[in-house]
Structure formats: structure tokens, C-alpha cells
Design a protein around this motif. Structure first.
Motif, PDB file in Angstrom:
ATOM      1  N   GLY A 155      -7.265 -16.308  -3.072  1.00 32.71           N
ATOM      2  CA  GLY A 155      -8.470 -15.473  -3.018  1.00 32.71           C
ATOM      3  C   GLY A 155      -9.653 -16.262  -2.490  1.00 32.71           C
ATOM      4  N   GLU A 156      -9.755 -17.516  -2.917  1.00 36.36           N
ATOM      5  CA  GLU A 156     -10.879 -18.358  -2.478  1.00 36.36           C
ATOM      6  C   GLU A 156     -10.804 -18.661  -0.992  1.00 36.36           C
ATOM      7  OE1 GLU A 156     -10.747 -21.750  -5.108  1.00 36.36           O
ATOM      8  OE2 GLU A 156     -11.173 -20.456  -6.836  1.00 36.36           O
ATOM      9  N   ILE A 157      -9.588 -18.917  -0.500  1.00 30.27           N
ATOM     10  CA  ILE A 157      -9.441 -19.232   0.931  1.00 30.27           C
ATOM     11  C   ILE A 157     -10.058 -18.108   1.776  1.00 30.27           C
ATOM     12  CG2 ILE A 157      -7.727 -19.446   2.808  1.00 30.27           C
ATOM     13  CD1 ILE A 157      -5.937 -20.985   0.723  1.00 30.27           C
ATOM     14  N   ILE A 158      -9.829 -16.872   1.375  1.00 30.59           N
ATOM     15  CA  ILE A 158     -10.389 -15.741   2.142  1.00 30.59           C
ATOM     16  C   ILE A 158     -11.891 -15.578   1.852  1.00 30.59           C
ATOM     17  CG2 ILE A 158     -10.212 -13.251   2.610  1.00 30.59           C
ATOM     18  CD1 ILE A 158      -7.760 -14.968   3.567  1.00 30.59           C
ATOM     19  N   THR A 191      -0.334 -11.987  -7.233  1.00 33.08           N
ATOM     20  CA  THR A 191      -0.791 -10.671  -6.775  1.00 33.08           C
ATOM     21  C   THR A 191      -2.112 -10.311  -7.457  1.00 33.08           C
ATOM     22  OG1 THR A 191       1.490 -10.000  -6.426  1.00 33.08           O
ATOM     23  CG2 THR A 191      -0.112  -8.224  -6.672  1.00 33.08           C
ATOM     24  N   GLN A 192      -2.174 -10.537  -8.744  1.00 33.19           N
ATOM     25  CA  GLN A 192      -3.357 -10.159  -9.521  1.00 33.19           C
ATOM     26  C   GLN A 192      -4.550 -11.106  -9.278  1.00 33.19           C
ATOM     27  OE1 GLN A 192      -2.575 -10.263 -13.734  1.00 33.19           O
ATOM     28  NE2 GLN A 192      -4.741 -10.125 -14.263  1.00 33.19           N
ATOM     29  N   TYR A 193      -4.311 -12.411  -9.408  1.00 39.13           N
ATOM     30  CA  TYR A 193      -5.432 -13.353  -9.386  1.00 39.13           C
ATOM     31  C   TYR A 193      -6.009 -13.586  -8.002  1.00 39.13           C
ATOM     32  CZ  TYR A 193      -5.037 -14.166 -14.345  1.00 39.13           C
ATOM     33  OH  TYR A 193      -5.047 -13.991 -15.704  1.00 39.13           O
ATOM     34  N   SER A 194      -5.209 -13.415  -6.955  1.00 39.30           N
ATOM     35  CA  SER A 194      -5.760 -13.593  -5.606  1.00 39.30           C
ATOM     36  C   SER A 194      -6.888 -12.586  -5.402  1.00 39.30           C
ATOM     37  CB  SER A 194      -4.666 -13.408  -4.549  1.00 39.30           C
ATOM     38  OG  SER A 194      -4.015 -12.162  -4.720  1.00 39.30           O
ATOM     39  N   ILE A 195      -6.651 -11.350  -5.821  1.00 40.21           N
ATOM     40  CA  ILE A 195      -7.625 -10.283  -5.601  1.00 40.21           C
ATOM     41  C   ILE A 195      -8.813 -10.430  -6.562  1.00 40.21           C
ATOM     42  CG2 ILE A 195      -7.946  -7.760  -5.604  1.00 40.21           C
ATOM     43  CD1 ILE A 195      -6.201  -9.043  -3.257  1.00 40.21           C
ATOM     44  N   GLU A 196      -8.515 -10.694  -7.832  1.00 30.29           N
ATOM     45  CA  GLU A 196      -9.618 -10.850  -8.802  1.00 30.29           C
ATOM     46  C   GLU A 196     -10.566 -11.982  -8.389  1.00 30.29           C
ATOM     47  OE1 GLU A 196      -7.301  -9.170 -12.748  1.00 30.29           O
ATOM     48  OE2 GLU A 196      -8.158 -11.191 -12.810  1.00 30.29           O
ATOM     49  N   GLN A 197      -9.983 -13.090  -7.966  1.00 30.39           N
ATOM     50  CA  GLN A 197     -10.813 -14.230  -7.572  1.00 30.39           C
ATOM     51  C   GLN A 197     -11.569 -13.937  -6.278  1.00 30.39           C
ATOM     52  OE1 GLN A 197     -11.344 -16.667  -9.479  1.00 30.39           O
ATOM     53  NE2 GLN A 197     -11.731 -18.580  -8.375  1.00 30.39           N
TER      54      GLN A 197
END
Ligand code: GAL
Length: 333
Positions: A155-158, A191-197
């Protein structure tokens, strides 16, 4: 006279022979430790690197006193098959097991078998439930990485891109998620944490266009993303893949659709497979996350040896993930 000489000679030869197997023989007191390893399936890019490193590392630890005899078996993605492999390891009195479960939910059954046979067991890569890890304390452990961390890093990379991945500047991130295996915690958490972050770090909202199961597999990743690109076309801003094998497939689909990563679409994976790191370095992937199979396999082997020596194991041994972006990719080659 000749006869006596011949007799004497054969006596000496016999004595010499006996001497070879006597207590002076350096190999005689060598201890053999039998290690049974079962991998959920051999046909998995990341777990192939992992199991090869388990064998290589055990080899480096064999000495004049101890040999580690390592048997690695293919669980073939079939829990019944894996259970029978484990039953055989136990029946053959193996000293320690290293298990990459086909189904993490079967951990309790396996732990009970190990406990009944008094065999230590090191779980790797697929984390059993917290409840199950409370069983047979000191004799079982889980060696792995916290999948939440890998998701957050994706998530942070994006979110750290200049445009936060929001190519059309509508304040929403339109994305496609390629899931490993929905029963697996690595897949669930990524799946969950990429989006939440992403939401937390970017301050933007998201619009999920598609989410499909790709079973950690490159060909499936390619197919899923090819279909999504046909359906959603330019709407797709980011493709999140739970691992690099699927991201490599996604990259092929993106290329075939005439899109360019870093320009009109973004793509992230996890594992830092050599091919993916190379692509990140060349801006053909936006980033990946190092899933450190070297540290994980070494910790698993060290834990196995500790258990064989009769020492108590901690319940968990963790290894950190590391973010890989075009800026630092050269360090991971
Ligand atoms: C993950 C890894 C995937 C796949 C999976 C198997 O940690 O990222 O590529 O190997 O484990 O359980």
C-alpha cells in the motif's frame, strides 16, 4: 613354512581390517539426524527457493560428528497426501519435522500426532491459528513473516508515488486485486492491509474493480489481469498481486494490452523473486516486498536443531519483510 607365512599374512590382514572398523574410525560415532520436510507443493516459485535453501543450509551445518539427513517431500497441494507423509516420518522415527502445511487449519491434527510421538515440529510459511500454536508448547514453533507487514508495504509503495497512483486524478484509486489463496493468512492479510494502508497514507479513497483468486500462480495471474484489462480498460490504475509469480503474469498481460507500467498503470507484488526485482529496477514493476526466504529457512533449520538438542522452542520466530522500489532494487540482486 609357506603355509605358516600365508596364515600369518591373512591374520595380519584380518587384524588390519578389524582395525578399520574399530574405535579409531572417525565415522563410527557420527550421529545421524533425520529431518522430514514436507512442502505444500513443489510447483511454487517462492517455496522452491525456500526448500532449496533449507537443504543447502543443513549441508553447511553437517560436521564430523553430525550429519543431517534431510528428506524433502512434495505435499502436492493435497492435505491427505501430506498427512500420510507426516505419518511416515513419524513411523520411521525421524528426529524432527519441518512442515509447510497444505491447509493451515489442519495444524491441530498434525500437532496431536507429533505430541503422541514426542516429535518436535517446525511450521513454516503457512501460519497455524494462535489457538493451535498454544498446543504442545516448547516442541512446536512457527517460523515466518507477518503478512500484515507485506500488505502495508504494498500500500505504501503506491501511496508514495508522486500522483499516489491516482492517474485520472478523481480522488479514487481504481484497482484490481489478484489474491493468492483466500484461505491462507498471507493472502488474506496482504489483500486487506495493502488497501487499508494505502487509504491511510494517501488520504484518498479506493474503488475495487475486480478481485480474483490466482492461487499464487503466474499463468492464473496473467489470465485474471488480461480479462480485467479487457473489461475495465483504462479505468485500472493499479494491479495489486499477493505475490510476484502472479505479478509476473500480470506484467505479461499489461504488456500485451499495450499498457506501460509507471506511465499508465502501476503493478506491485510480494516475494522479491529475482525476475521481479529485475523488473522493478527497470521500472517494469512499481515495486515488490522482500519475503526473506534465506532468513526464514535458516531460522527454521536453527529451530529444528535446537529442538533435536532438547531445548525448548519459542512459539514464534519472525523475519521482517523489506520494501523494494526502483530506488533500492539494485541492493536486492
Ligand atoms: C507466500 C508467498 C507466495 C507463496 C505462498 C505459499 O508467503 O508470498 O509466493 O509461496 O507463500 O504459501
Amino acid at each position: 613354512m609357506k603355509k605358516i607365512a600365508a596364515l600369518f599374512l591373512s591374520f595380519m590382514m584380518l587384524a588390519g581390517l578389524v582395525g578399520c572398523t574399530g574405535s579409531n574410525d572417525p565415522g563410527k560415532d557420527k550421529k545421524i539426524i533425520n529431518v522430514g520436510v514436507s512442502i505444500y507443493k513443489f510447483d511454487d516459485n517462492f517455496m522452491t527457493l525456500y526448500r532449496q535453501e533449507i537443504e543447502a543450509y543443513f549441508k553447511t551445518l553437517s560436521t564430523d560428528e553430525v550429519t543431517y539427513q534431510v528428506t524433502v517431500q512434495d505435499g502436492k497441494n493435497d492435505m491427505a497426501e501430506q498427512t500420510s507423509q507426516i505419518d511416515n516420518f513419524i513411523a520411521q522415527d525421524y528426529d524432527v519435522l519441518i512442515i509447510n502445511l497444505v491447509q493451515a487449519t489442519s495444524a491441530a491434527t498434525i500437532i496431536d500426532k507429533c505430541e503422541a510421538a514426542k516429535k518436535p515440529c517446525i511450521f513454516i510459511n503457512r501460519e497455524p491459528s494462535v489457538e493451535d500454536m498454544k498446543k504442545y508448547e516448547g516442541m512446536i514453533t512457527y517460523v515466518g513473516a507477518d503478512a500484515r507487514q507485506s500488505g502495508k508495504m504494498q500500500g505504501e509503495i503506491i501511496a508514495e508515488l508522486d500522483n499516489k497512483g491516482d492517474l485520472n486524478n478523481d480522488g479514487l484509486l481504481q484497482y484490481v486485486m489478484v489474491v493468492g489463496d483466500p484461505e491462507n493468512v498471507d493472502a488474506k492479510y496482504r489483500t486487506q492491509y495493502s488497501i487499508e494502508q494505502y487509504i491511510e497514507k494517501s488520504g484518498l479513497k479506493v474503488d475495487k474493480l475486480d478481485e480474483q483468486r490466482g492461487d499464487w500462480d503466474q499463468a492464473k495471474g496473467q489470465e485474471i489481469v488480461a480479462n480485467a484489462l479487457t473489461q475495465y480498460k483504462d479505468k485500472i490504475e493499479v494491479v495489486f498481486c499477493n505475490n510476484d509469480a502472479m505479478a509476473l503474469g500480470a506484467a505479461q498481460a499489461i504488456k500485451a494490452a499495450g499498457r506501460t507500467v509507471g506511465k499508465d498503470i502501476y503493478l506491485v507484488g510480494v516475494d522479491a523473486l529475482a525476475e521481479a526485482v529485475e523488473m522493478v529496477g527497470n521500472d517494469e514493476m512499481s515495486g515488490t516486498v522482500l519475503n526473506d526466504h534465506i532468513s526464514q529457512s535458516h531460522k527454521a533449520v536453527d529451530a529444528a536443531i535446537k529442538a533435536v538438542k532438547g531445548d525448548k522452542l519459542d512459539t514464534y520466530y519472525w523475519v521482517d519483510y523489506v520494501k523494494v522500489t526502483p530506488k533500492n532494487a539494485s541492493q536486492f540482486k
